[in-house]
Write an enzyme that holds these catalytic residues in place. Structure first.
Site, short mmCIF file in Angstrom:
data_model
loop_
_atom_site.label_atom_id
_atom_site.label_comp_id
_atom_site.label_asym_id
_atom_site.label_seq_id
_atom_site.Cartn_x
_atom_site.Cartn_y
_atom_site.Cartn_z
N SER A 1 -9.63 2.04 2.74
CA SER A 1 -8.77 2.56 1.98
C SER A 1 -7.66 1.83 1.20
O SER A 1 -7.08 2.35 0.18
CB SER A 1 -7.89 3.94 2.76
N SER B 1 -10.19 -0.48 6.89
CA SER B 1 -9.39 -0.32 5.62
C SER B 1 -8.82 -1.44 4.99
O SER B 1 -8.42 -1.73 3.91
CB SER B 1 -8.51 0.71 5.63
N LYS C 1 0.98 -1.12 0.15
CA LYS C 1 0.04 -0.21 -0.13
C LYS C 1 0.86 1.10 0.07
O LYS C 1 1.98 1.51 0.60
CB LYS C 1 -0.92 0.06 1.34
N1 GLN Z 1 -13.37 4.48 6.29
C1 GLN Z 1 -12.76 5.07 7.28
C2 GLN Z 1 -12.05 6.36 7.40
O1 GLN Z 1 -12.32 7.07 6.34
C3 GLN Z 1 -11.58 3.90 7.71
C4 GLN Z 1 -10.62 4.09 7.04
C5 GLN Z 1 -9.26 3.26 7.37
O2 GLN Z 1 -9.45 2.16 7.87
N2 GLN Z 1 -8.17 3.84 7.01
O3 GLN Z 1 -11.59 6.86 8.27
#
Ligand code: GLN
Length: 482
Positions: free
Chosen positions: A151, A175, A76
């Site tokens: 994400s 995410s 990532k």
């Molecule tokens: N969707 C959540 C956020 O936008 C979690 C994202 C994540 O786990 N990085 O914060």
């Protein structure tokens, strides 16, 4: 063609049926063919990958190879990689080449993994759809009009599309689990503190945790063995003995007690997702598990608490991006203050700015007690809910997300609607517990559905065991997009 697991590729390498160079060349060709449609990679490190593959082949020939020698993976794009672009999905880091490797990257390198490149992601990991990336949205390989989740959507989509057998991700509020679920692959977020955050660009430091995404639970265990472990460079890294996460994979499930939180099966859960989850639970019962109803009464407080705590930490973490030492700097400005303001205004996207504003607000004098302290109190209640529920069962199960993947652009104008879609994953991060997503069939419109398994602290091996056993008797994880 059937899916290719790290495990099967490692066997092919050991039996000299292939070489790392051959594998890497094949996967680079798959990326060339698929990435223009799916946009899962921000950077493909062709030369680096081929050089690492040759080094792995030489080590294998010399008998000095690491346990994962020659196996292709991807990272990532928020894991710092020495000499390779690391953008975190943001224009503000469009030109950032890290001088060092993240701990996860260096450990996997030492084990012999070959990185093919860096995967697309929501900007600074803020999002559930990958639409907030400065490099454009990632498409779900099962339907190119749908989001892959976020994400870590680039990592999940890359694995689902067969561009790489496995990839790293991070999970602050879902995410790893949510994109794995929406793309039909397996992912695990370990207990907070198990995987070092050194060199992982911070979003919300008390919630962020790295973990693997792969086709199978077994591959996740193999990777986690080389991602986890104490690291003195991360002050929240836990000092404990290393574990072999494959050790319990073959344990039978007879007698396993699975708690089903009634709050995870109530209003808001789509009927087709509910049906898929019920079917997966029925398979687990066939394997000897029993299910009991449990309650996590403060579930409804998880999203409000998270959207105070995560932006508060993000606003502080992101203050370092000021255009001075690295990253984007505005080309015209009158003085230092304007240089900061313009660089940040130009470099950050809308969702990141929204979170910085919220975070700054909840931390400001007069609001700190009302919002930030209150959210921390809710966090404690949410963590206590899990401990209470886990006195009645060994693990907790439920859906990863209330629906299967939705359309690209569908929630783009409604951030609150998007935040609500993380209802089943966010509480796990607030509590610091491990959570896993494993394929559990398909929705009415043939999109993958993920089953979430939540364990107590350090329960990773047990979660991987349950998912592995389920994967021995079902074939959802073997299905591939057309
Ligand atoms: N969707 C959540 C956020 O936008 C979690 C994202 C994540 O786990 N990085 O914060």
């Amino acid at each position: 063609m059937s899916i290719q697991t790290l495990k099967s590729l490692a066997e092919a390498l050991a039996q000299k049926k292939t070489s790392s160079r051959e594998l890497v060349t094949d996967y680079l060709a798959k990326i060339d063919a698929q990435n223009p449609r799916i946009n899962a990679f921000i950077t493909v490190d062709r030369d680096g990958a081929l050089a690492a593959a040759d080094a792995a082949d030489a080590a294998i020939a010399a008998g000095s190879a690491g346990p994962l020698a020659g196996l292709p993976i991807a990272h990532k794009d928020l894991f710092c990689t020495e000499g390779v672009l690391t953008t975190c999905g943001s224009k503000i880091l469009a030109n950032f080449v890290s001088p060092y490797d993240a701990n996860v990257v260096s450990q996997l390198k030492a084990a012999g993994c070959v990185s093919l490149g860096k995967t697309n992601m929501d900007e600074f990991a803020m999002g559930s759809t990958n639409e907030s990336s400065a490099w454009g949205p990632v498409k779900n390989p099962w339907n190119l009009d749908r989001v892959p989740g976020g994400s870590s959507g680039g990592s999940a989509a890359a694995v689902a599309a067969g561009m790489v057998p496995a990839a790293t991700g991070t999970d602050t509020g879902g995410s790893i689990r949510q994109p794995a679920g929406l793309c039909g692959v397996t992912g695990i977020k370990p207990t907070y503190g198990v995987v070092s955050r050194y060199g992982m660009i911070a979003y919300a430091s008390s919630l962020d945790q790295g973990g693997p995404i792969a086709h199978t639970a077994e591959d996740c265990a193999l990777l986690l063995n080389h991602m986890a472990g104490f690291d003195k460079r991360d002050s929240t890294s836990l000092e404990r003995a290393t574990e072999d996460y494959t050790r319990d994979l073959n344990q039978p499930l007879a007698g396993l007690k699975i708690g089903l939180p009634k709050e995870y099966f109530g209003e808001g859960l789509a009927n087709d997702v509910r049906a898929a989850i019920e079917q997966a639970l029925a398979e687990l019962r066939k394997l000897g598990a029993v299910t009991v109803e449990v309650s996590l009464p403060n579930t409804h407080l998880a999203i409000p608490a998270y959207y105070v705590i995560a932006p508060a930490e993000a606003s502080s973490n992101l203050s370092r991006f000021d255009g001075v030492r690295y990253g984007h700097r505005a080309s015209e400005y009158k003085d230092l203050a304007e240089m900061y303001a313009k660089s940040r205004s130009e470099g950050f996207g809308a969702e990141v700015k929204r979170r910085i504003l919220v975070g700054t607000y909840v931390l400001s004098h007069g609001y700190y007690d009302a919002y930030y302290i209150k959210a921390q109190q809710l966090r404690r209640l949410i963590a206590q809910d899990f401990q209470q529920a886990l006195t009645q069962c060994d693990v907790i199960a439920g859906p990863v997300a209330p629906t299967a993947a939705w359309g690209i652009g569908q929630m783009a104008d409604d951030p609150v609607q998007m935040y609500l879609a993380d209802i089943y994953t966010i509480a796990v991060n607030l509590a610091g517990l491990p959570g896993l997503s494993t394929p559990a069939g398909f929705s009415g419109d043939k999109m993958p559905v993920g089953l979430q398994l939540i364990g107590n602290y350090f329960g990773e091996a047990r979660l991987l065991n349950i998912a592995h056993q389920l994967q021995q008797t079902t074939d959802w994880h073997l299905r591939q997009p057309a």
